[in-house]
Scaffold this active site. Structure first.
Site, PDB file in Angstrom:
ATOM      1  N   PRO A 183      -7.486  26.993   4.858  1.00 59.64           N
ATOM      2  CA  PRO A 183      -8.673  27.714   3.664  1.00 59.64           C
ATOM      3  C   PRO A 183      -8.118  27.181   2.695  1.00 59.64           C
ATOM      4  CG  PRO A 183      -7.160  29.112   3.949  1.00 59.64           C
ATOM      5  CD  PRO A 183      -6.694  28.282   4.619  1.00 59.64           C
ATOM      6  N   CYS A 184      -8.685  25.722   2.053  1.00 58.99           N
ATOM      7  CA  CYS A 184      -8.874  25.044   1.506  1.00 58.99           C
ATOM      8  C   CYS A 184      -9.447  25.610  -0.135  1.00 58.99           C
ATOM      9  CB  CYS A 184      -8.664  23.578   1.547  1.00 58.99           C
ATOM     10  SG  CYS A 184     -10.677  23.324   2.229  1.00 58.99           S
ATOM     11  N   HIS A 185     -11.148  26.092   1.098  1.00 60.81           N
ATOM     12  CA  HIS A 185     -11.798  26.900  -0.141  1.00 60.81           C
ATOM     13  C   HIS A 185     -11.317  27.850  -1.166  1.00 60.81           C
ATOM     14  CE1 HIS A 185     -12.166  29.587   2.920  1.00 60.81           C
ATOM     15  NE2 HIS A 185     -11.912  30.514   2.029  1.00 60.81           N
TER      16      HIS A 185
END
Length: 216
Positions: A183-185
């Site tokens: 989850p780089c978001h």
């Protein structure tokens, strides 16, 4: 994603998910200890690098392109993004590959607005430093966010030199090849501001809104 050299806690806003009831959210500090089983498998691929399996999966954000070495996911990309394969690698569509079945179920729960739990196994290819950043991303809980500065501070504390560049961390985050699942978001700028996203800022806003966060 773009770098941000400031290190502040991100702001938390509890707002309704676009797909249902409001989700409880909280700001996550990377200084907190977590009991999270690592799912990144580093090192050589389980399958010789002459074949890659793929799956095209419809989603609310367009068709996702999933690839696997046969045991773990190696990429999850949005439309328009491409995988660079070494010369001689052949692609084979394999919708019933066990890791794709697991990924399809995980993503289905996620896009329905639920915490999908432990993700399927992943094996992104990158440098040891990139691997350390991606591994840390996996510990950011659903519905929470952190900053590039906080990531850099955590990694610096676990680095022999005791130093870490927020810019280097930002570059590693931006090169994450497994969108949504790693989850780089959930990494945002100082004071809750949004920064770029490989799939487009609109997708980042959608994913954070799905987890209960909006109005940045």
């Amino acid at each position: 994603m773009k770098k941000n050299n400031k290190s502040h806690k991100s702001q938390d806003i509890s707002l309704p998910s676009p797909l249902g009831e409001g989700l409880e959210t909280e700001v996550f500090s990377l200084e907190e200890g977590l009991s999270v089983s690592p799912v990144i498998s580093c090192g050589k691929q389980a399958v010789p690098n002459t074949r890659s399996f793929f799956l095209k999966l419809p989603s609310p954000l367009g068709t996702l392109h999933l690839e696997s070495d046969g045991e773990a996911l190696t990429s999850v990309l949005f439309e328009g993004e491409k995988v660079k394969h070494p010369k001689g690698v052949t692609l084979q569509e394999a919708p019933q590959l066990p890791v794709f079945v697991a990924a399809r179920a995980w993503l289905s729960r996620y896009f329905e607005g639920h915490d999908p739990g432990v993700p399927p196994p992943v094996r992104p290819q990158g440098t040891p430093f990139q691997q350390s950043v991606w591994q840390r991303l996996l510990t950011i809980p659903y519905g929470s966010t952190t900053t590039y500065g906080a990531l850099a501070a955590y990694l610096a504390a676990h680095n022999a030199s005791g130093r870490m560049s927020a810019q280097a961390v930002g570059q590693a985050v931006g090169r994450n090849p497994i969108s949504v699942i790693i989850p780089c978001h959930r990494v945002i700028g100082a004071n809750g501001t949004l920064t770029g996203y490989a799939g487009g800022l609109d997708k980042k806003i959608f994913l954070l809104g799905l987890e209960g966060k909006t109005e940045f």
